[in-house]
Design a protein around this motif. Sequence first.
Motif, short mmCIF file in Angstrom:
data_model
loop_
_atom_site.label_atom_id
_atom_site.label_comp_id
_atom_site.label_asym_id
_atom_site.label_seq_id
_atom_site.Cartn_x
_atom_site.Cartn_y
_atom_site.Cartn_z
N GLN A 340 0.72 -1.47 0.05
CA GLN A 340 -0.03 0.03 0.13
C GLN A 340 0.69 1.21 -0.12
O GLN A 340 0.46 2.17 -0.85
N LYS A 341 2.16 1.37 0.98
CA LYS A 341 2.72 2.29 1.01
C LYS A 341 3.43 2.40 -0.37
O LYS A 341 3.70 3.97 -0.79
N MET A 342 3.88 1.58 -1.23
CA MET A 342 4.87 1.76 -2.29
C MET A 342 3.92 2.29 -3.45
O MET A 342 4.28 2.96 -4.25
N THR A 343 2.75 1.61 -3.56
CA THR A 343 1.83 1.84 -4.53
C THR A 343 0.92 3.22 -4.13
O THR A 343 0.35 3.75 -5.31
N GLY A 344 1.07 3.94 -3.12
CA GLY A 344 0.28 4.99 -2.78
C GLY A 344 -1.34 4.82 -2.63
O GLY A 344 -2.03 5.90 -2.42
N LEU A 345 -1.49 3.59 -2.27
CA LEU A 345 -2.95 3.17 -1.92
C LEU A 345 -3.29 3.57 -0.47
O LEU A 345 -4.44 3.90 -0.40
N GLU A 346 -2.26 3.57 0.10
CA GLU A 346 -2.32 4.00 1.50
C GLU A 346 -2.84 5.57 1.57
O GLU A 346 -3.67 5.83 2.60
N GLU A 347 -2.36 6.32 0.79
CA GLU A 347 -2.78 7.67 0.70
C GLU A 347 -4.19 7.93 0.12
O GLU A 347 -5.10 8.73 0.89
N ARG A 348 -4.37 7.15 -0.75
CA ARG A 348 -5.63 7.38 -1.42
C ARG A 348 -6.73 6.81 -0.67
O ARG A 348 -7.91 7.56 -0.39
N ASN A 360 -12.00 1.33 -7.06
CA ASN A 360 -10.94 1.30 -6.09
C ASN A 360 -11.11 -0.24 -5.44
O ASN A 360 -10.10 -0.44 -5.11
N LEU A 361 -11.93 -0.52 -5.11
CA LEU A 361 -12.26 -1.77 -4.59
C LEU A 361 -11.62 -2.95 -5.42
O LEU A 361 -10.96 -4.07 -4.79
N LEU A 363 -9.15 -2.58 -7.45
CA LEU A 363 -7.56 -2.43 -7.39
C LEU A 363 -7.20 -3.08 -6.03
O LEU A 363 -6.13 -3.90 -5.93
N ILE A 364 -7.80 -2.88 -4.97
CA ILE A 364 -7.48 -3.33 -3.55
C ILE A 364 -7.39 -5.05 -3.79
O ILE A 364 -6.66 -5.51 -3.42
N LYS A 365 -8.42 -5.48 -4.42
CA LYS A 365 -8.65 -6.97 -4.70
C LYS A 365 -7.36 -7.58 -5.38
O LYS A 365 -6.77 -8.57 -5.15
N ILE A 366 -7.12 -6.88 -6.61
CA ILE A 366 -5.91 -7.24 -7.36
C ILE A 366 -4.67 -6.99 -6.72
O ILE A 366 -3.96 -7.91 -6.95
N GLY A 367 -4.39 -6.08 -6.03
CA GLY A 367 -3.28 -5.82 -5.35
C GLY A 367 -2.89 -6.82 -4.36
O GLY A 367 -1.95 -7.37 -4.17
N MET A 368 -4.22 -7.10 -3.76
CA MET A 368 -3.88 -8.28 -2.42
C MET A 368 -3.56 -9.60 -3.19
O MET A 368 -2.73 -10.38 -2.70
N GLU A 369 -4.02 -9.96 -4.40
CA GLU A 369 -3.69 -10.98 -5.07
C GLU A 369 -2.04 -11.15 -5.61
O GLU A 369 -1.47 -12.01 -5.58
N ILE A 370 -1.83 -9.89 -6.12
CA ILE A 370 -0.33 -9.56 -6.37
C ILE A 370 0.63 -9.93 -5.36
O ILE A 370 1.50 -10.65 -5.02
N VAL A 371 0.14 -9.18 -3.99
CA VAL A 371 1.10 -9.40 -2.84
C VAL A 371 1.15 -10.81 -2.32
O VAL A 371 2.23 -11.17 -1.94
N SER A 372 -0.08 -11.47 -2.44
CA SER A 372 0.05 -13.05 -2.27
C SER A 372 1.29 -13.85 -2.99
O SER A 372 1.66 -14.95 -2.75
N MET A 373 1.40 -13.25 -4.45
CA MET A 373 2.34 -14.08 -5.20
C MET A 373 3.84 -13.65 -4.97
O MET A 373 4.69 -14.20 -5.43
N LEU A 374 4.22 -12.47 -4.21
CA LEU A 374 5.46 -11.97 -3.86
C LEU A 374 6.31 -12.67 -2.55
O LEU A 374 7.18 -12.26 -2.28
N ASN A 375 5.58 -13.68 -2.03
CA ASN A 375 6.14 -14.41 -0.93
C ASN A 375 6.89 -13.61 0.09
O ASN A 375 7.70 -13.94 0.90
N GLY A 376 6.14 -12.21 0.39
CA GLY A 376 6.65 -11.58 1.56
C GLY A 376 8.18 -11.04 1.68
O GLY A 376 8.86 -10.69 2.79
N VAL A 377 8.75 -10.92 0.46
CA VAL A 377 10.22 -10.42 0.35
C VAL A 377 10.14 -8.79 0.24
O VAL A 377 9.45 -8.50 -0.77
#
Length: 449
Positions: A340-348, A360-361, A363-377
């Motif tokens: 959220q911080k890196m994409t600016g979603l936090e501010e939005r 917007n909803l 975007l949140i859903k797609i963003g969460m799916e992307i994050v789940s694929m990045l393995n917490g690195v």
Amino acid sequence: MAEAILYNLTADIIFKLGSSALQELGSLWRVNSELHKLKHSLSAIQAVLLDAEEQQSKNNQVKDWVLKLQDVLYEIDDLIDESSYETLRRQVLAKHRRTRKQVRILFSKFKSNWKIGHKIKEIRERLQAINEDKNQFGFCKHVIERRDDYEGLRKRRETHSFILEDEVIGRNDDKEAVIDLLLNSNTKEDIAIVSIVGMGGLGKTALAQSIYTHYGMTNDGQFQMKLWVCVSEEFDLKIIIQKIIESATGKKTESFLQLDSLQCELRKQIDGKKYLLVMDDVWNEKKEEWLHLKRLLMGGAKGSRILITTRSEQVAKTFDSTFVHRLQILDASNSWLLFQKMTGLEERFDNQEVKLDQKNLNLIKIGMEIVSMLNGVPLVIRNIGGLLKDNKSERFWLSFKDKELHQVLRQEQDALKEMQLILELSYKYLPSSNLKQCFRYCALFPKDL
């Protein structure tokens, strides 16, 4: 990134072919003619390397073409070095030998040029075949610019001790644990060593910076002196001592000082003082090299601490670590916060005036799916988040997730390789060809230069 180095090697060779490095070769018509043809073939290939780099991950034939080109380019580079050496050698001989021996030197010169001319012809014919092969791939051409005065850019990269507290996300527990080891651990050793161990991209340096700047490190008489040194791959005792002294004094040390003078100054600076020394990005696994430095660091007061960041468990053992803190990936909640911080979603979404409509909803859903694929690195999340920040289009995010990211993750590979491929995606989407070219240019230099 071998392809980036290959791209710059091509540009570098073209530059050398037009420089004084091969002027001596131009003394023979044959050599001069072959050089002209060689440079022409190189220029034609260089124009399509940008496209070749992007295609090779999807086309094995392109990958094979790139490897063949790489072999030829290294041969050309070796030939240029050989020619420069021969030219210098003949100049030295001509300067120091008598006139009656000049004929022998002259014949040696013609013989050397004749041999090099044949080598250039052989390489040029191979390169011409590679140049002709490129036509089957339909590469797009790109205009290429090159700076000639790159020597002035060779500066050492350094990590530093400062970081804004809000830049470190999801590491509060790790921070408290390491601080506790540094301040409250009971150990018989006067100077204990704590190592933060974890794979690349987890944020070891950021965690060390956060600990280093924590108010508790200097308040209440905890540490009289704090020192920060970026070690990296080359464990050079003299350079490390210089860096420690500079961190202690805030002044540049004289490069001509001998090791004995430096060790005296180091021991003088830490003598009787309770210090915290951070050695960031350590790779050295040779025990003897560490022992040489350790002896010089023993003059500090009891309670002094050395904090090491490293990717290797073996390094932690080599440095006689009293305690080892193993850094793990971010959990799902903190991964999402960082994204959220890196994409600016936090501010939005913190803005009460922004209505969370369906777009917007989504975007949140797609963003969460992307994050789940990045393995917490963290490094991967930061790079991908930065890539998506400037294009908050539902269509773009969805395409990136389903095509680019999915294609990387579906391949069977280890975690490090997977992370590397994901990071390459952020390179692919750099907003301009100039930035890509700049990135390739920087890839020419070894780490820390």
